[in-house]
Design a protein around this motif. Structure first.
Motif, PDB file in Angstrom:
ATOM      1  N   GLY A  10      13.149   7.497 -12.222  1.00 23.38           N
ATOM      2  CA  GLY A  10      13.390   8.687 -12.697  1.00 23.38           C
ATOM      3  C   GLY A  10      12.224   9.327 -13.662  1.00 23.38           C
ATOM      4  N   GLU A  11      10.990   8.696 -13.258  1.00 29.18           N
ATOM      5  CA  GLU A  11       9.825   9.245 -14.221  1.00 29.18           C
ATOM      6  C   GLU A  11       8.559   9.663 -13.314  1.00 29.18           C
ATOM      7  OE1 GLU A  11       9.630   9.697 -17.362  1.00 29.18           O
ATOM      8  OE2 GLU A  11      11.874   8.953 -17.757  1.00 29.18           O
ATOM      9  N   VAL A  12       7.698  10.295 -13.790  1.00 24.96           N
ATOM     10  CA  VAL A  12       6.255  10.701 -12.879  1.00 24.96           C
ATOM     11  C   VAL A  12       5.125  10.097 -13.737  1.00 24.96           C
ATOM     12  CG1 VAL A  12       7.481  12.703 -11.624  1.00 24.96           C
ATOM     13  CG2 VAL A  12       6.359  12.832 -13.785  1.00 24.96           C
ATOM     14  N   ASP A  13       4.369   9.436 -13.047  1.00 20.83           N
ATOM     15  CA  ASP A  13       2.943   8.971 -13.603  1.00 20.83           C
ATOM     16  C   ASP A  13       1.905   9.264 -12.826  1.00 20.83           C
ATOM     17  OD1 ASP A  13       0.893   7.413 -14.674  1.00 20.83           O
ATOM     18  OD2 ASP A  13       2.255   5.895 -15.135  1.00 20.83           O
ATOM     19  N   ALA A  14       0.897   9.797 -12.805  1.00 20.92           N
ATOM     20  CA  ALA A  14      -0.068  10.326 -12.110  1.00 20.92           C
ATOM     21  C   ALA A  14      -0.900   9.026 -11.635  1.00 20.92           C
ATOM     22  CB  ALA A  14      -1.319  11.203 -12.889  1.00 20.92           C
ATOM     23  N   SER A  15      -0.904   8.005 -12.252  1.00 20.60           N
ATOM     24  CA  SER A  15      -1.686   6.978 -11.935  1.00 20.60           C
ATOM     25  C   SER A  15      -0.882   5.887 -11.063  1.00 20.60           C
ATOM     26  CB  SER A  15      -2.011   5.922 -12.979  1.00 20.60           C
ATOM     27  OG  SER A  15      -1.254   5.556 -13.966  1.00 20.60           O
ATOM     28  N   ARG A  16       0.559   6.347 -10.819  1.00 20.70           N
ATOM     29  CA  ARG A  16       1.472   5.429 -10.116  1.00 20.70           C
ATOM     30  C   ARG A  16       2.278   6.311  -9.253  1.00 20.70           C
ATOM     31  NH1 ARG A  16       5.356   2.360 -14.178  1.00 20.70           N
ATOM     32  NH2 ARG A  16       5.387   1.137 -12.338  1.00 20.70           N
ATOM     33  N   PRO A  17       1.860   6.908  -7.979  1.00 20.08           N
ATOM     34  CA  PRO A  17       2.470   7.657  -7.134  1.00 20.08           C
ATOM     35  C   PRO A  17       3.616   6.911  -6.523  1.00 20.08           C
ATOM     36  CG  PRO A  17       0.372   7.007  -6.158  1.00 20.08           C
ATOM     37  CD  PRO A  17       0.269   6.673  -7.800  1.00 20.08           C
ATOM     38  N   GLU A  18       4.775   7.449  -6.008  1.00 21.25           N
ATOM     39  CA  GLU A  18       5.821   6.832  -5.635  1.00 21.25           C
ATOM     40  C   GLU A  18       5.608   6.216  -4.044  1.00 21.25           C
ATOM     41  OE1 GLU A  18       7.274   8.262  -9.210  1.00 21.25           O
ATOM     42  OE2 GLU A  18       6.058   9.289  -7.774  1.00 21.25           O
ATOM     43  N   ALA A  19       4.712   7.432  -3.549  1.00 22.98           N
ATOM     44  CA  ALA A  19       4.473   7.063  -1.913  1.00 22.98           C
ATOM     45  C   ALA A  19       2.821   7.377  -1.812  1.00 22.98           C
ATOM     46  CB  ALA A  19       5.266   8.256  -1.258  1.00 22.98           C
ATOM     47  N   LEU A  20       2.403   6.657  -0.778  1.00 24.71           N
ATOM     48  CA  LEU A  20       1.157   6.556  -0.383  1.00 24.71           C
ATOM     49  C   LEU A  20       1.078   7.025   0.894  1.00 24.71           C
ATOM     50  CD1 LEU A  20      -0.110   3.082  -1.553  1.00 24.71           C
ATOM     51  CD2 LEU A  20      -0.537   5.173  -2.746  1.00 24.71           C
ATOM     52  N   ILE A  21       0.181   7.877   1.308  1.00 21.93           N
ATOM     53  CA  ILE A  21       0.099   8.377   2.810  1.00 21.93           C
ATOM     54  C   ILE A  21      -1.196   8.094   3.659  1.00 21.93           C
ATOM     55  CG2 ILE A  21       0.245  10.610   3.995  1.00 21.93           C
ATOM     56  CD1 ILE A  21       1.326  12.004   1.527  1.00 21.93           C
ATOM     57  N   TYR A  22      -0.864   7.597   4.878  1.00 20.13           N
ATOM     58  CA  TYR A  22      -1.567   6.957   5.574  1.00 20.13           C
ATOM     59  C   TYR A  22      -1.821   7.945   7.059  1.00 20.13           C
ATOM     60  CZ  TYR A  22      -1.916   3.071   2.554  1.00 20.13           C
ATOM     61  OH  TYR A  22      -2.381   2.249   1.344  1.00 20.13           O
ATOM     62  N   GLU A  23      -2.914   7.890   7.484  1.00 23.02           N
ATOM     63  CA  GLU A  23      -3.026   8.545   8.778  1.00 23.02           C
ATOM     64  C   GLU A  23      -3.203   7.354   9.877  1.00 23.02           C
ATOM     65  OE1 GLU A  23      -5.493  12.566  10.512  1.00 23.02           O
ATOM     66  OE2 GLU A  23      -6.871  10.535   9.708  1.00 23.02           O
ATOM     67  N   PRO A  24      -2.776   7.349  10.965  1.00 25.20           N
ATOM     68  CA  PRO A  24      -3.091   6.627  11.979  1.00 25.20           C
ATOM     69  C   PRO A  24      -4.234   6.977  12.552  1.00 25.20           C
ATOM     70  CG  PRO A  24      -1.107   7.952  12.634  1.00 25.20           C
ATOM     71  CD  PRO A  24      -1.518   8.357  11.342  1.00 25.20           C
ATOM     72  N   SER A  25      -5.187   5.982  13.038  1.00 22.77           N
ATOM     73  CA  SER A  25      -6.440   5.927  13.523  1.00 22.77           C
ATOM     74  C   SER A  25      -6.677   4.965  14.454  1.00 22.77           C
ATOM     75  CB  SER A  25      -7.404   6.485  12.471  1.00 22.77           C
ATOM     76  OG  SER A  25      -8.547   6.791  13.241  1.00 22.77           O
ATOM     77  N   ASN A  26      -6.632   5.064  15.514  1.00 20.48           N
ATOM     78  CA  ASN A  26      -7.060   3.911  16.591  1.00 20.48           C
ATOM     79  C   ASN A  26      -6.252   2.498  16.261  1.00 20.48           C
ATOM     80  OD1 ASN A  26      -8.822   5.757  18.226  1.00 20.48           O
ATOM     81  ND2 ASN A  26     -10.366   5.613  16.492  1.00 20.48           N
ATOM     82  N   GLY A  27      -5.290   2.567  15.815  1.00 19.20           N
ATOM     83  CA  GLY A  27      -4.610   1.345  15.463  1.00 19.20           C
ATOM     84  C   GLY A  27      -4.942   0.682  14.203  1.00 19.20           C
TER      85      GLY A  27
END
Length: 202
Positions: free
Chosen positions: A112-129
């Motif tokens: 229930g909180e937000v913290d700039a140094s602790r994102p809830e999700a990391l986003i990755y792009e697939p690239s050649n496996g």
């Protein structure tokens, strides 16, 4: 926006919403942690800074904070070890670029909180496996947040968007903010879709 959010929350049972949202992300994280990195090459390609910072001005403070905080997760295996797990597949929009593959930390989503140094999700792009870190998404359950606040969350002056239910994720109403800290976005660092991110590398 606040009136709309209040209406949604009054019609909902906050504990149920929190448990549902936490359950969705936690199950995904648990399944991935038990099974590895979903078949992708465990060697993470270096973070892509080639497309970042070429607009001749310093990145926004929030972008830099996120970069500093998530540098440790350039290797997706480090993210998994820290409690992040894959949620859904690679999310792409036919005319809007893509979001990529989200690795979500269910514990952070449920606090229930937000913290700039602790994102809830990391986003990755697939690239050649391999998986290339391109950004993050901050996520907080709307009911949990509004139980203790009168307006949407903000980080370094950036206001979160409200996502109502039903939605593409099958989750209760929530607030979210994307930060494209590792891949420049032509439409801004805080938009949902990045036209320089693609799912074609699967």
């Amino acid at each position: 926006m606040t009136g709309q959010i209040d209406t949604v929350i009054r019609k909902s049972k906050a504990p149920i919403l929190r448990l549902a949202l936490l359950g969705i992300f936690t199950v995904a994280a648990t399944l991935l942690a038990a099974g590895g990195t979903t078949g992708h090459d465990s060697e993470q390609a270096p973070a892509d800074s080639a497309h970042f910072g070429h607009d001749h001005h310093s990145p926004a403070k929030l972008v830099q904070v996120v970069r500093d905080a998530t540098r440790q997760f350039i290797d997706v295996n480090a993210a998994v070890a820290a409690g992040y797990g894959q949620f859904l597949g690679c999310i792409s929009g036919p005319d809007q670029g893509a979001m990529g593959i989200h690795y979500v930390n269910g514990t952070l989503v449920g606090d229930g909180e937000v913290d700039a140094s602790r994102p809830e999700a990391l986003i990755y792009e697939p690239s050649n496996g391999r998986l290339r870190l391109v950004g993050v998404e901050f996520v907080v359950d709307a009911a949990a947040w509004m139980a203790h606040h009168t307006g949407p969350p903000e980080l370094e002056g950036q206001t979160f968007l409200f996502i109502d239910s039903p939605n593409r994720f099958g989750s209760p109403p929530f607030f979210e903010l994307h930060v494209w800290a590792w891949r420049d976005s032509p439409n801004g660092a805080f938009v949902d879709w990045n036209t320089r991110v693609t799912c074609e590398g699967l």
